[in-house]
Design a protein around this motif. Structure first.
Motif, PDB file in Angstrom:
ATOM      1  N   GLN B 233       0.823  -1.221   0.000  1.00 60.56           N
ATOM      2  CA  GLN B 233       0.000   0.000   0.000  1.00 60.56           C
ATOM      3  C   GLN B 233       0.854   1.267   0.000  1.00 60.56           C
ATOM      4  O   GLN B 233       0.346   2.362   0.230  1.00 60.56           O
ATOM      5  CB  GLN B 233      -0.945  -0.023   1.206  1.00 60.56           C
ATOM      6  CG  GLN B 233      -1.900  -1.213   1.128  1.00 60.56           C
ATOM      7  CD  GLN B 233      -2.801  -1.326   2.345  1.00 60.56           C
ATOM      8  OE1 GLN B 233      -2.731  -0.506   3.257  1.00 60.56           O
ATOM      9  NE2 GLN B 233      -3.657  -2.333   2.353  1.00 60.56           N
ATOM     10  N   HIS B 234       2.152   1.090  -0.230  1.00 60.73           N
ATOM     11  CA  HIS B 234       3.097   2.226  -0.325  1.00 60.73           C
ATOM     12  C   HIS B 234       3.004   3.156   0.874  1.00 60.73           C
ATOM     13  O   HIS B 234       3.023   4.366   0.750  1.00 60.73           O
ATOM     14  CB  HIS B 234       2.856   3.003  -1.623  1.00 60.73           C
ATOM     15  CG  HIS B 234       2.880   2.125  -2.840  1.00 60.73           C
ATOM     16  ND1 HIS B 234       4.031   1.505  -3.277  1.00 60.73           N
ATOM     17  CD2 HIS B 234       1.899   1.724  -3.684  1.00 60.73           C
ATOM     18  CE1 HIS B 234       3.754   0.759  -4.343  1.00 60.73           C
ATOM     19  NE2 HIS B 234       2.467   0.868  -4.611  1.00 60.73           N
ATOM     20  N   GLU B 235       2.918   2.566   2.061  1.00 59.85           N
ATOM     21  CA  GLU B 235       2.782   3.390   3.260  1.00 59.85           C
ATOM     22  C   GLU B 235       4.048   4.174   3.572  1.00 59.85           C
ATOM     23  O   GLU B 235       4.027   5.120   4.354  1.00 59.85           O
ATOM     24  CB  GLU B 235       2.394   2.513   4.455  1.00 59.85           C
ATOM     25  CG  GLU B 235       0.953   2.041   4.375  1.00 59.85           C
ATOM     26  CD  GLU B 235       0.562   1.107   5.511  1.00 59.85           C
ATOM     27  OE1 GLU B 235       1.315   1.003   6.485  1.00 59.85           O
ATOM     28  OE2 GLU B 235      -0.503   0.484   5.398  1.00 59.85           O
ATOM     29  N   TRP B 236       5.175   3.757   2.961  1.00 57.36           N
ATOM     30  CA  TRP B 236       6.440   4.432   3.277  1.00 57.36           C
ATOM     31  C   TRP B 236       6.851   5.431   2.201  1.00 57.36           C
ATOM     32  O   TRP B 236       7.925   5.992   2.251  1.00 57.36           O
ATOM     33  CB  TRP B 236       7.557   3.392   3.435  1.00 57.36           C
ATOM     34  CG  TRP B 236       7.365   2.511   4.621  1.00 57.36           C
ATOM     35  CD1 TRP B 236       6.947   2.912   5.844  1.00 57.36           C
ATOM     36  CD2 TRP B 236       7.564   1.113   4.689  1.00 57.36           C
ATOM     37  NE1 TRP B 236       6.876   1.842   6.686  1.00 57.36           N
ATOM     38  CE2 TRP B 236       7.249   0.710   6.004  1.00 57.36           C
ATOM     39  CE3 TRP B 236       7.986   0.141   3.770  1.00 57.36           C
ATOM     40  CZ2 TRP B 236       7.346  -0.600   6.416  1.00 57.36           C
ATOM     41  CZ3 TRP B 236       8.078  -1.156   4.192  1.00 57.36           C
ATOM     42  CH2 TRP B 236       7.753  -1.536   5.502  1.00 57.36           C
ATOM     43  N   GLN B 237       5.984   5.616   1.191  1.00 63.50           N
ATOM     44  CA  GLN B 237       6.383   6.475   0.084  1.00 63.50           C
ATOM     45  C   GLN B 237       6.440   7.952   0.494  1.00 63.50           C
ATOM     46  O   GLN B 237       5.574   8.417   1.223  1.00 63.50           O
ATOM     47  CB  GLN B 237       5.376   6.329  -1.049  1.00 63.50           C
ATOM     48  CG  GLN B 237       6.051   6.218  -2.399  1.00 63.50           C
ATOM     49  CD  GLN B 237       5.080   5.665  -3.422  1.00 63.50           C
ATOM     50  OE1 GLN B 237       3.884   5.921  -3.330  1.00 63.50           O
ATOM     51  NE2 GLN B 237       5.587   4.935  -4.378  1.00 63.50           N
ATOM     52  N   HIS B 238       7.480   8.672   0.035  1.00 62.58           N
ATOM     53  CA  HIS B 238       7.549  10.109   0.316  1.00 62.58           C
ATOM     54  C   HIS B 238       6.488  10.830  -0.493  1.00 62.58           C
ATOM     55  O   HIS B 238       6.282  10.535  -1.660  1.00 62.58           O
ATOM     56  CB  HIS B 238       8.932  10.655  -0.064  1.00 62.58           C
ATOM     57  CG  HIS B 238       9.984  10.164   0.854  1.00 62.58           C
ATOM     58  ND1 HIS B 238      10.083  10.573   2.157  1.00 62.58           N
ATOM     59  CD2 HIS B 238      10.979   9.264   0.661  1.00 62.58           C
ATOM     60  CE1 HIS B 238      11.102   9.942   2.727  1.00 62.58           C
ATOM     61  NE2 HIS B 238      11.653   9.146   1.842  1.00 62.58           N
TER      62      HIS B 238
END
Lengths: 169, 239
Positions: B233-238
């Motif tokens: 879920q790309h929770e760490w994407q900037h």
């Protein structure tokens, strides 16, 4: 020792049962005939253990495998790990403890009739005699022991279920 | 999203197409015992605890590694299944060396938990007492082959989540075991990142922190699932 944790229940128990053989609670050396119930603890490790287990089975109506050592062989069974599959682990264990690790006078104790001979493998009780009830635990807690004994005092077989009654260790 | 409907223990259930039978069983609110399965890791069907009966299929199927399909009639709790499940757990105990009394995972062990679930009070199979080793070469962790049930969670979490692929399975049958690197002492494997994910997901006391004594293991078996979800879920994407 866990049995002593039954505290005041021991008084109720004492009124209903007669202890006819016990390594700690009586000084009788011969296992009597016609015993109703026997709690057997410990794994079967030597010739004396085996002989007593067979005698207990012949003379007892209900045999309980009491505690992890009786049910799984547990810590005494670790001797079996010395040799593959536990075969001839007795000689390997004696050699290690009495010859290889001896500070002086290295010798394997041999005294027939006095020092019981080790069996090649340490076995759980049910691999030697048929067992009626299994009470796992290391040790089984007082609550678990009581839950096992109470139905049997009424002449019923206990049904041990759930983590409070069944868990090993 | 297409939906399929099937029957679990006589109860109709609707799940998204592509779901496993295990997901369908869970959607029906039924708890099946599992050992090798872990949410977030790929299914392998290694432990055979989640076996189910499907009408028209002669063999039993591992629910985790079987796909749910339209109209299946699935049974999860028959006398036959209960017997096989208990037998599987007894064999786990008989084939390794599980002295629970002084295991680091005592009281926090999934193998113990399933033994309780299936009502195992003793093993009807003679113990094998294999001569297995302990690898304490890693600075932080240890591997005790005596406790290992070959669920391969460590192999999968290291490959699929950490992407280090330190672990593998070597040999066959009774000699089957987990190996690090190219069958090296774990501490000598450069690929190991010391992340401890394998230790967190181990269901028994096979992988543990060196400092842990009896009954001190506190694994984090949901870690793989959290990491997988955060990544998907790309929770760490900037932003």
């Amino acid at each position: 020792m866990s049995f002593l944790d039954l505290d005041e229940f021991l008084f109720d128990l004492a009124e209903q049962v007669e202890i006819v053989f016990s390594p700690v609670a009586s000084d009788i050396k011969t296992y009597p005939e016609g015993v109703d119930l026997c709690l057997v603890e410990g794994a079967v490790a030597n010739a004396d253990n085996l002989e007593l287990a067979l005698q207990v089975r012949r003379r007892t109506a209900v045999v309980v495998s009491f505690g992890d050592c009786a049910v799984t062989a547990n810590v005494p069974g670790l001797r079996n790990l010395i040799t593959p599959g536990g075969r001839d682990s007795a000689m390997a264990a004696l050699q290690r403890s009495y010859l290889e690790l001896a500070d002086s006078q290295a010798q394997i104790p041999v005294a027939p009739g006095v020092v019981p001979e080790l069996l090649p493998r340490v076995l759980p009780l049910h691999e030697v005699i048929p067992v009626d009830v299994y009470l796992p635990g290391c040790p089984p807690s007082a609550a678990r022991i009581r839950a096992c004994l109470e139905p049997m005092l009424r002449g019923e077989r206990p049904r041990l279920e759930g983590p409070e009654m069944l868990r090993f260790g | 999203m297409s939906v399929i409907t099937l029957s679990i223990d006589g109860q109709p259930v609707a799940v998204p197409a592509g779901s496993s039978l295990l997901q369908a069983v869970r959607a029906a609110g039924i708890r099946l015992p599992t050992l090798c399965h872990l949410d977030g890791l790929s299914p392998v069907g290694a432990c055979r605890l989640c076996l189910v009966q499907v009408e028209g299929v002669s063999r039993l199927l591992p629910a985790c590694a079987s796909e749910a399909s339209e109209g299946l009639q699935v049974q999860t709790d028959t006398p036959e299944l209960r017997e096989y499940r208990r037998m599987a757990v007894e064999l786990f105990f008989a084939e390794g060396n599980h002295e629970c009394a002084y295991c680091v995972a005592n009281g926090d062990c999934e193998l113990q938990d399933v033994a309780v679930t299936v009502g195992m009070d003793h093993s009807r199979f003679p113990y094998r007492w294999p001569n297995r080793s302990v690898d304490a070469s890693h600075p932080l962790f240890s591997l005790d082959h005596n406790r290992c049930i070959l669920c391969t969670r460590c192999v999968r979490v290291c490959d699929e989540i950490e992407a280090a692929h330190v672990w593998d399975v070597a040999e066959r049958g009774a000699h089957c075991r987990i190996i690090a690197g190219l069958d090296q002492p774990w501490g000598e494997v450069d690929a190991c990142t010391h992340c401890g994910k394998c230790v967190d997901v181990c269901p028994t006391g096979a992988l543990f922190h060196k400092a842990d004594g009896t009954a001190e293991k506190h694994p984090d078996r949901e870690r793989a699932q959290h990491l997988r979800r955060a990544r998907d879920q790309h929770e760490w994407q900037h932003r």
